[in-house]
Design a protein around this motif. Structure first.
Motif, PDB file in Angstrom:
ATOM      1  N   ALA A 257       5.430  -7.372  -9.524  1.00 45.18           N
ATOM      2  CA  ALA A 257       5.747  -6.140 -10.240  1.00 45.18           C
ATOM      3  C   ALA A 257       5.810  -5.016  -9.224  1.00 45.18           C
ATOM      4  CB  ALA A 257       4.702  -5.830 -11.304  1.00 45.18           C
ATOM      5  N   ILE A 258       6.623  -4.049  -9.527  1.00 42.83           N
ATOM      6  CA  ILE A 258       6.683  -2.826  -8.741  1.00 42.83           C
ATOM      7  C   ILE A 258       6.389  -1.688  -9.700  1.00 42.83           C
ATOM      8  CG2 ILE A 258       8.204  -1.241  -7.488  1.00 42.83           C
ATOM      9  CD1 ILE A 258       9.590  -3.729  -6.333  1.00 42.83           C
TER      10      ILE A 258
ATOM     11  N   LEU B 128      -3.637   0.753  -6.833  1.00 43.86           N
ATOM     12  CA  LEU B 128      -3.874   0.496  -5.414  1.00 43.86           C
ATOM     13  C   LEU B 128      -5.347   0.222  -5.150  1.00 43.86           C
ATOM     14  CD1 LEU B 128      -3.209   0.385  -2.406  1.00 43.86           C
ATOM     15  CD2 LEU B 128      -3.242   2.897  -2.395  1.00 43.86           C
ATOM     16  N   THR B 129      -6.219   1.011  -5.711  1.00 46.55           N
ATOM     17  CA  THR B 129      -7.663   0.817  -5.521  1.00 46.55           C
ATOM     18  C   THR B 129      -8.098  -0.553  -6.028  1.00 46.55           C
ATOM     19  OG1 THR B 129      -8.089   3.187  -5.655  1.00 46.55           O
ATOM     20  CG2 THR B 129      -9.950   1.721  -6.102  1.00 46.55           C
ATOM     21  N   THR B 130      -7.636  -0.918  -7.209  1.00 47.01           N
ATOM     22  CA  THR B 130      -8.000  -2.214  -7.776  1.00 47.01           C
ATOM     23  C   THR B 130      -7.441  -3.356  -6.935  1.00 47.01           C
ATOM     24  OG1 THR B 130      -8.071  -1.252  -9.989  1.00 47.01           O
ATOM     25  CG2 THR B 130      -7.895  -3.651  -9.852  1.00 47.01           C
ATOM     26  N   ALA B 131      -6.178  -3.248  -6.552  1.00 47.89           N
ATOM     27  CA  ALA B 131      -5.551  -4.308  -5.747  1.00 47.89           C
ATOM     28  C   ALA B 131      -6.232  -4.449  -4.394  1.00 47.89           C
ATOM     29  CB  ALA B 131      -4.060  -4.019  -5.566  1.00 47.89           C
ATOM     30  N   SER B 132      -6.668  -3.349  -3.829  1.00 52.72           N
ATOM     31  CA  SER B 132      -7.340  -3.382  -2.524  1.00 52.72           C
ATOM     32  C   SER B 132      -8.633  -4.174  -2.562  1.00 52.72           C
ATOM     33  CB  SER B 132      -7.669  -1.956  -2.056  1.00 52.72           C
ATOM     34  OG  SER B 132      -6.515  -1.203  -1.872  1.00 52.72           O
ATOM     35  N   ASP B 133      -9.245  -4.224  -3.722  1.00 53.24           N
ATOM     36  CA  ASP B 133     -10.522  -4.918  -3.881  1.00 53.24           C
ATOM     37  C   ASP B 133     -10.377  -6.382  -4.294  1.00 53.24           C
ATOM     38  OD1 ASP B 133     -11.914  -2.617  -3.207  1.00 53.24           O
ATOM     39  OD2 ASP B 133     -12.160  -1.973  -5.296  1.00 53.24           O
TER      40      ASP B 133
ATOM     41  N   GLU C 186      -6.959 -11.929  -3.954  1.00 53.76           N
ATOM     42  CA  GLU C 186      -5.875 -12.765  -4.474  1.00 53.76           C
ATOM     43  C   GLU C 186      -4.575 -12.000  -4.674  1.00 53.76           C
ATOM     44  OE1 GLU C 186      -7.004 -16.352  -7.091  1.00 53.76           O
ATOM     45  OE2 GLU C 186      -8.135 -14.638  -7.884  1.00 53.76           O
ATOM     46  N   LEU C 187      -4.636 -10.678  -4.596  1.00 49.34           N
ATOM     47  CA  LEU C 187      -3.444  -9.871  -4.811  1.00 49.34           C
ATOM     48  C   LEU C 187      -2.872  -9.400  -3.482  1.00 49.34           C
ATOM     49  CD1 LEU C 187      -4.560  -7.638  -7.813  1.00 49.34           C
ATOM     50  CD2 LEU C 187      -2.920  -9.524  -7.848  1.00 49.34           C
ATOM     51  N   PHE C 188      -1.573  -9.607  -3.311  1.00 47.00           N
ATOM     52  CA  PHE C 188      -0.858  -8.991  -2.200  1.00 47.00           C
ATOM     53  C   PHE C 188      -0.285  -7.696  -2.738  1.00 47.00           C
ATOM     54  CE2 PHE C 188       3.184  -7.845  -0.368  1.00 47.00           C
ATOM     55  CZ  PHE C 188       2.848  -7.744   0.975  1.00 47.00           C
ATOM     56  N   PHE C 189      -0.361  -6.652  -1.952  1.00 50.08           N
ATOM     57  CA  PHE C 189       0.258  -5.398  -2.354  1.00 50.08           C
ATOM     58  C   PHE C 189       0.873  -4.726  -1.142  1.00 50.08           C
ATOM     59  CE2 PHE C 189      -3.990  -4.232  -1.115  1.00 50.08           C
ATOM     60  CZ  PHE C 189      -3.829  -3.037  -0.423  1.00 50.08           C
TER      61      PHE C 189
ATOM     62  N   LEU D  14       3.291  -5.482  -6.192  1.00 53.35           N
ATOM     63  CA  LEU D  14       2.194  -6.432  -6.385  1.00 53.35           C
ATOM     64  C   LEU D  14       2.732  -7.853  -6.466  1.00 53.35           C
ATOM     65  CD1 LEU D  14       0.412  -4.536  -9.273  1.00 53.35           C
ATOM     66  CD2 LEU D  14      -0.420  -4.692  -6.919  1.00 53.35           C
ATOM     67  N   PHE D  15       1.945  -8.794  -5.955  1.00 49.92           N
ATOM     68  CA  PHE D  15       2.233 -10.214  -6.120  1.00 49.92           C
ATOM     69  C   PHE D  15       0.904 -10.933  -6.172  1.00 49.92           C
ATOM     70  CE2 PHE D  15       2.638 -14.489  -4.372  1.00 49.92           C
ATOM     71  CZ  PHE D  15       3.624 -15.003  -5.196  1.00 49.92           C
ATOM     72  N   GLY D  16       0.766 -11.818  -7.138  1.00 44.07           N
ATOM     73  CA  GLY D  16      -0.467 -12.585  -7.231  1.00 44.07           C
ATOM     74  C   GLY D  16      -0.533 -13.349  -8.534  1.00 44.07           C
ATOM     75  N   PRO D  17      -1.732 -13.825  -8.860  1.00 42.24           N
ATOM     76  CA  PRO D  17      -1.897 -14.560 -10.112  1.00 42.24           C
ATOM     77  C   PRO D  17      -1.386 -13.739 -11.302  1.00 42.24           C
ATOM     78  CG  PRO D  17      -3.873 -14.748  -8.776  1.00 42.24           C
ATOM     79  CD  PRO D  17      -2.996 -13.715  -8.111  1.00 42.24           C
TER      80      PRO D  17
END
Length: 138
Positions: free
Chosen positions: A9-10, A74-79, A82-85, A120-123
């Motif tokens: 998703a973007i 961004l804050t959530t993905a950084s933590d 499993e997520l690439f951002f 974002l890319f991930g599960p």
């Protein structure tokens, strides 16, 4: 790639005019394609035998959110390992050359970088949790 269903998703800041929103999304999609292995499928042939370049194998919605919302994603993905951002900043969008971007970015602390888009890319379930309720860019 694991058997866990994946999703991309973007998300772009809703205050961006359409041209800048599309620019941010296109830059982020190129970054996704370059950084995420096996995201683009193999070339395919049509009925006449003409080869067409492979495309992304999963949908790639372009969504909008408030500037604060983009920062929260961004804050959530950084933590989450499993997520690439990948992010795109207002500073990057204002530069005319990559050299200018490098020079100007080197003078800005991370906390002062205004992120106007995130890819974002991930599960699938994790990406959906972050962006599942956001509207499409229109």
């Amino acid at each position: 790639m694991s058997d866990t269903p994946k999703k991309c998703a973007i998300v772009v800041a809703e205050h961006l005019p359409n041209g800048l929103a599309v620019n941010a999304a296109s830059v982020l999609s190129v970054t996704l394609g370059a950084k995420v292995d096996d995201l683009v499928g193999n070339d395919v042939k049509d009925a006449d035998g003409v080869t067409h370049p492979g495309v992304i194998y999963t949908p790639l919605p372009v969504l909008t959110h408030s500037a604060d919302g983009v920062s929260q994603i961004l804050t959530t993905a950084s933590d989450d390992e499993e997520l690439f951002f990948a992010t795109f900043s207002a500073l990057a969008q204002s530069c005319k050359t990559y050299d200018e971007y490098i020079e100007r970015m080197s003078a800005v602390p991370t906390s002062d970088v205004e992120v106007v888009g995130i890819a974002l890319f991930g599960p699938k379930r994790k990406v959906n949790k972050l962006v599942g309720s956001l509207p499409l860019l229109r």
